[in-house]
Write a protein that holds these residues in place. Sequence first.
Motif, PDB file in Angstrom:
ATOM      1  N   ALA A 245       4.481   0.508  -3.941  1.00 52.80           N
ATOM      2  CA  ALA A 245       5.854   0.421  -4.288  1.00 52.80           C
ATOM      3  C   ALA A 245       6.371   0.810  -2.702  1.00 52.80           C
ATOM      4  O   ALA A 245       7.533   1.560  -2.828  1.00 52.80           O
TER       5      ALA A 245
ATOM      6  N   THR B 128      19.531   2.885  -6.761  1.00 51.86           N
ATOM      7  CA  THR B 128      18.781   3.245  -5.738  1.00 51.86           C
ATOM      8  C   THR B 128      19.319   3.383  -4.235  1.00 51.86           C
ATOM      9  O   THR B 128      20.174   2.453  -4.031  1.00 51.86           O
TER      10      THR B 128
ATOM     11  N   ILE C 255      11.350   3.370  -7.190  1.00 55.84           N
ATOM     12  CA  ILE C 255      10.559   2.417  -7.993  1.00 55.84           C
ATOM     13  C   ILE C 255       9.414   3.259  -8.199  1.00 55.84           C
ATOM     14  O   ILE C 255       8.833   3.253  -9.348  1.00 55.84           O
TER      15      ILE C 255
ATOM     16  N   THR D 177       4.765  -3.704   7.116  1.00 55.71           N
ATOM     17  CA  THR D 177       4.796  -2.468   6.014  1.00 55.71           C
ATOM     18  C   THR D 177       4.331  -2.964   4.885  1.00 55.71           C
ATOM     19  O   THR D 177       3.777  -2.451   4.019  1.00 55.71           O
TER      20      THR D 177
ATOM     21  N   GLY E 149       8.303   0.933   0.503  1.00 58.29           N
ATOM     22  CA  GLY E 149       9.412   0.224   1.203  1.00 58.29           C
ATOM     23  C   GLY E 149       9.779   1.080   2.360  1.00 58.29           C
ATOM     24  O   GLY E 149       9.503   1.997   2.370  1.00 58.29           O
ATOM     25  N   ILE E 150      10.709   0.315   3.115  1.00 57.00           N
ATOM     26  CA  ILE E 150      11.077   0.988   4.467  1.00 57.00           C
ATOM     27  C   ILE E 150      12.481   0.774   4.479  1.00 57.00           C
ATOM     28  O   ILE E 150      13.246  -0.143   3.858  1.00 57.00           O
TER      29      ILE E 150
ATOM     30  N   HIS F 211       5.241  10.938   3.154  1.00 51.60           N
ATOM     31  CA  HIS F 211       5.892  12.524   3.363  1.00 51.60           C
ATOM     32  C   HIS F 211       5.675  13.095   1.822  1.00 51.60           C
ATOM     33  O   HIS F 211       6.073  12.716   0.800  1.00 51.60           O
TER      34      HIS F 211
ATOM     35  N   PRO G  37      12.277  -7.517  -9.282  1.00 58.46           N
ATOM     36  CA  PRO G  37      13.609  -7.058  -9.847  1.00 58.46           C
ATOM     37  C   PRO G  37      14.784  -7.472  -9.092  1.00 58.46           C
ATOM     38  O   PRO G  37      14.681  -7.593  -7.855  1.00 58.46           O
ATOM     39  N   GLN G  38      15.798  -7.647  -9.832  1.00 57.59           N
ATOM     40  CA  GLN G  38      17.165  -7.618  -8.935  1.00 57.59           C
ATOM     41  C   GLN G  38      17.569  -6.509  -8.705  1.00 57.59           C
ATOM     42  O   GLN G  38      16.694  -5.511  -8.907  1.00 57.59           O
ATOM     43  N   ALA G  39      18.529  -6.526  -7.753  1.00 56.86           N
ATOM     44  CA  ALA G  39      18.963  -5.119  -7.304  1.00 56.86           C
ATOM     45  C   ALA G  39      19.292  -4.023  -8.318  1.00 56.86           C
ATOM     46  O   ALA G  39      19.663  -4.360  -9.502  1.00 56.86           O
TER      47      ALA G  39
ATOM     48  N   GLY H 288       3.987   4.974  -2.188  1.00 64.50           N
ATOM     49  CA  GLY H 288       5.246   4.927  -2.322  1.00 64.50           C
ATOM     50  C   GLY H 288       5.919   5.615  -3.226  1.00 64.50           C
ATOM     51  O   GLY H 288       6.842   5.421  -3.778  1.00 64.50           O
TER      52      GLY H 288
ATOM     53  N   ALA I  24       0.170   4.374   3.585  1.00 61.29           N
ATOM     54  CA  ALA I  24      -0.468   3.194   2.958  1.00 61.29           C
ATOM     55  C   ALA I  24      -0.906   2.174   4.079  1.00 61.29           C
ATOM     56  O   ALA I  24      -1.422   1.071   3.708  1.00 61.29           O
TER      57      ALA I  24
ATOM     58  N   THR J  53       8.452  -6.925  -5.412  1.00 58.98           N
ATOM     59  CA  THR J  53       8.908  -7.964  -4.367  1.00 58.98           C
ATOM     60  C   THR J  53      10.534  -7.954  -4.683  1.00 58.98           C
ATOM     61  O   THR J  53      11.005  -7.335  -5.483  1.00 58.98           O
TER      62      THR J  53
ATOM     63  N   ILE K 185      19.375  -0.145  -2.522  1.00 59.84           N
ATOM     64  CA  ILE K 185      20.486  -1.188  -2.203  1.00 59.84           C
ATOM     65  C   ILE K 185      21.665  -0.580  -1.845  1.00 59.84           C
ATOM     66  O   ILE K 185      22.220  -1.502  -1.090  1.00 59.84           O
TER      67      ILE K 185
ATOM     68  N   VAL L 295      -0.256  10.354   2.144  1.00 65.79           N
ATOM     69  CA  VAL L 295      -1.398   9.110   2.302  1.00 65.79           C
ATOM     70  C   VAL L 295      -0.287   8.077   2.893  1.00 65.79           C
ATOM     71  O   VAL L 295       0.450   7.783   2.047  1.00 65.79           O
TER      72      VAL L 295
HETATM   73  N1  LIG Z   1      15.767  -0.776  -5.093  1.00 70.69           N
HETATM   74  C1  LIG Z   1      15.937  -2.007  -5.453  1.00 70.69           C
HETATM   75  O1  LIG Z   1      16.768  -2.302  -5.927  1.00 70.69           O
HETATM   76  C2  LIG Z   1      15.024  -2.949  -5.208  1.00 70.69           C
HETATM   77  C3  LIG Z   1      14.998  -4.408  -5.783  1.00 70.69           C
HETATM   78  C4  LIG Z   1      13.894  -5.347  -5.397  1.00 70.69           C
HETATM   79  C5  LIG Z   1      12.876  -4.962  -4.697  1.00 70.69           C
HETATM   80  N2  LIG Z   1      12.648  -3.766  -4.413  1.00 70.69           N
HETATM   81  C6  LIG Z   1      11.637  -3.292  -3.418  1.00 70.69           C
HETATM   82  O2  LIG Z   1      10.684  -2.619  -4.048  1.00 70.69           O
HETATM   83  C7  LIG Z   1      10.064  -1.549  -3.135  1.00 70.69           C
HETATM   84  C8  LIG Z   1      10.309  -0.152  -3.623  1.00 70.69           C
HETATM   85  O3  LIG Z   1      11.856   0.140  -3.337  1.00 70.69           O
HETATM   86  P1  LIG Z   1      12.359   1.477  -3.605  1.00 70.69           P
HETATM   87  O4  LIG Z   1      13.906   1.106  -3.989  1.00 70.69           O
HETATM   88  O5  LIG Z   1      11.729   2.332  -4.463  1.00 70.69           O
HETATM   89  O6  LIG Z   1      12.427   1.986  -2.197  1.00 70.69           O
HETATM   90  P2  LIG Z   1      12.281   3.399  -1.541  1.00 70.69           P
HETATM   91  O7  LIG Z   1      13.083   4.401  -2.682  1.00 70.69           O
HETATM   92  O8  LIG Z   1      12.905   3.366  -0.267  1.00 70.69           O
HETATM   93  O9  LIG Z   1      10.909   4.008  -1.750  1.00 70.69           O
HETATM   94  C9  LIG Z   1      10.049   3.292  -0.690  1.00 70.69           C
HETATM   95  C10 LIG Z   1       8.927   4.547  -0.631  1.00 70.69           C
HETATM   96  O10 LIG Z   1       7.940   3.957   0.177  1.00 70.69           O
HETATM   97  C11 LIG Z   1       7.722   5.147   0.975  1.00 70.69           C
HETATM   98  N3  LIG Z   1       6.802   4.453   2.446  1.00 70.69           N
HETATM   99  C12 LIG Z   1       7.170   3.862   3.309  1.00 70.69           C
HETATM  100  N4  LIG Z   1       6.145   3.365   4.212  1.00 70.69           N
HETATM  101  C13 LIG Z   1       5.023   3.904   3.692  1.00 70.69           C
HETATM  102  C14 LIG Z   1       3.787   4.004   4.270  1.00 70.69           C
HETATM  103  N5  LIG Z   1       3.490   3.356   5.331  1.00 70.69           N
HETATM  104  N6  LIG Z   1       2.878   4.560   3.483  1.00 70.69           N
HETATM  105  C15 LIG Z   1       3.243   5.345   2.185  1.00 70.69           C
HETATM  106  N7  LIG Z   1       4.522   5.050   1.775  1.00 70.69           N
HETATM  107  C16 LIG Z   1       5.185   4.733   2.639  1.00 70.69           C
HETATM  108  C17 LIG Z   1       8.625   5.706   1.463  1.00 70.69           C
HETATM  109  O11 LIG Z   1       8.428   7.201   1.852  1.00 70.69           O
HETATM  110  P3  LIG Z   1       8.976   7.538   3.042  1.00 70.69           P
HETATM  111  O12 LIG Z   1      10.627   7.719   2.762  1.00 70.69           O
HETATM  112  O13 LIG Z   1       8.419   9.205   2.961  1.00 70.69           O
HETATM  113  O14 LIG Z   1       8.806   6.944   4.158  1.00 70.69           O
HETATM  114  C18 LIG Z   1       9.356   5.672   0.190  1.00 70.69           C
HETATM  115  O15 LIG Z   1       8.880   6.714  -0.570  1.00 70.69           O
HETATM  116  C19 LIG Z   1      10.637  -2.102  -1.671  1.00 70.69           C
HETATM  117  O16 LIG Z   1       9.463  -2.955  -1.191  1.00 70.69           O
HETATM  118  C20 LIG Z   1      11.817  -2.840  -2.123  1.00 70.69           C
HETATM  119  O17 LIG Z   1      11.974  -3.876  -1.118  1.00 70.69           O
HETATM  120  C21 LIG Z   1      13.693  -2.867  -4.447  1.00 70.69           C
END
Ligand SMILES: NC(=O)c1ccc[n+]([C@@H]2O[C@H](COP(=O)([O-])OP(=O)(O)OC[C@H]3O[C@@H](n4cnc5c(N)ncnc54)[C@H](OP(=O)(O)O)[C@@H]3O)[C@@H](O)[C@H]2O)c1
Length: 263
Positions: A89, A194, A17, A116, A91-92, A38, A188-190, A12, A63, A144, A197, A61
Amino acid sequence: MMLKDKAAVIYGAGGAIGGAAACAFASEGASVFLTGRHLAAVEAVAKEVVANGGSAEAAEVDALDEQAVDEHLQSVIDKVGRVDISFNAVGIPNAGLLGVPLVDLDAEQFALPITTHAMSYFLTARLAARRMVANKSGVIMTVTALHSRTGLPLVGGYGPAQALKEALTRDLSVELAPHGIRVVGLRPQAIPETGTIKDAFEPRAKATGMTWEQWQQMLASRTHPRRLMTLEEVANMAVFIASDKASGMTGTTVNLTMGSLDD
Ligand SMILES: NC(=O)c1ccc[n+]([C@@H]2O[C@H](COP(=O)([O-])OP(=O)(O)OC[C@H]3O[C@@H](n4cnc5c(N)ncnc54)[C@H](OP(=O)(O)O)[C@@H]3O)[C@@H](O)[C@H]2O)c1
């Protein structure tokens, strides 16, 4: 340099993140192997790392595809002989997952984040651990959210998926730590910068009538410093956990909610 000569694989890595952790790991001396569903997004992060003087390679790849993860890890081993850090890292998009009361949620929608988030963590951790055991060292990490430990409305299967991952972190650690492998999560908190959020906010906007600014203020008011977290702060903590300075830490998820969630 806290991660000098370490090889880090990030899943990811095209995301917020994953990308921030990749840049931070590389700036601390790690060679980073960036993966994602992608290639374009992952390549953009790899280019940024290289432009800043770091070492990065990008690969497409999925995941959730065990064979693809395995083959990629083998290619890393063939190139540098080891995998020191596995960081999941993945996320969907929240659209379609959030905003529906549990009583109205269909089973497939409920299962999607569990499959996922948790299954990709299981697969990537297990396959990395098999390589790390040979070196009697390694760190397996994931991300998480506070939904793992507190009841929140309209989050569907997202909260259960986060709780599952935190349980898996403990269970992986108890089996792997005797082999020199640490397993640590970040909670992390929000992070308002990103997209994740912003799209988690949409269903709340509809349900509560709050503006984006009001929602951020509401979340911030629950933290001790009365502010939300930055990507840089999360990435800095990821560097520390991945480093040998955190050798005493395993089987836990680091609470980065800045007081929103008591231990
Ligand atoms: N952002 C926040 O504030 C926050 C806070 C707490 C926790 N989190 C958690 O932290 C994680 C990452 O968050 P983020 O904000 O970085 O999310 P993000 O920007 O949406 O990044 C998630 C990445 O995962 C990739 N992905 C999805 N399915 C995949 C798969 N099967 N194989 C490989 N890659 C895959 C996505 O690629 P594609 O777009 O190409 O599908 C995307 O690049 C998530 O689990 C989220 O719930 C985030």
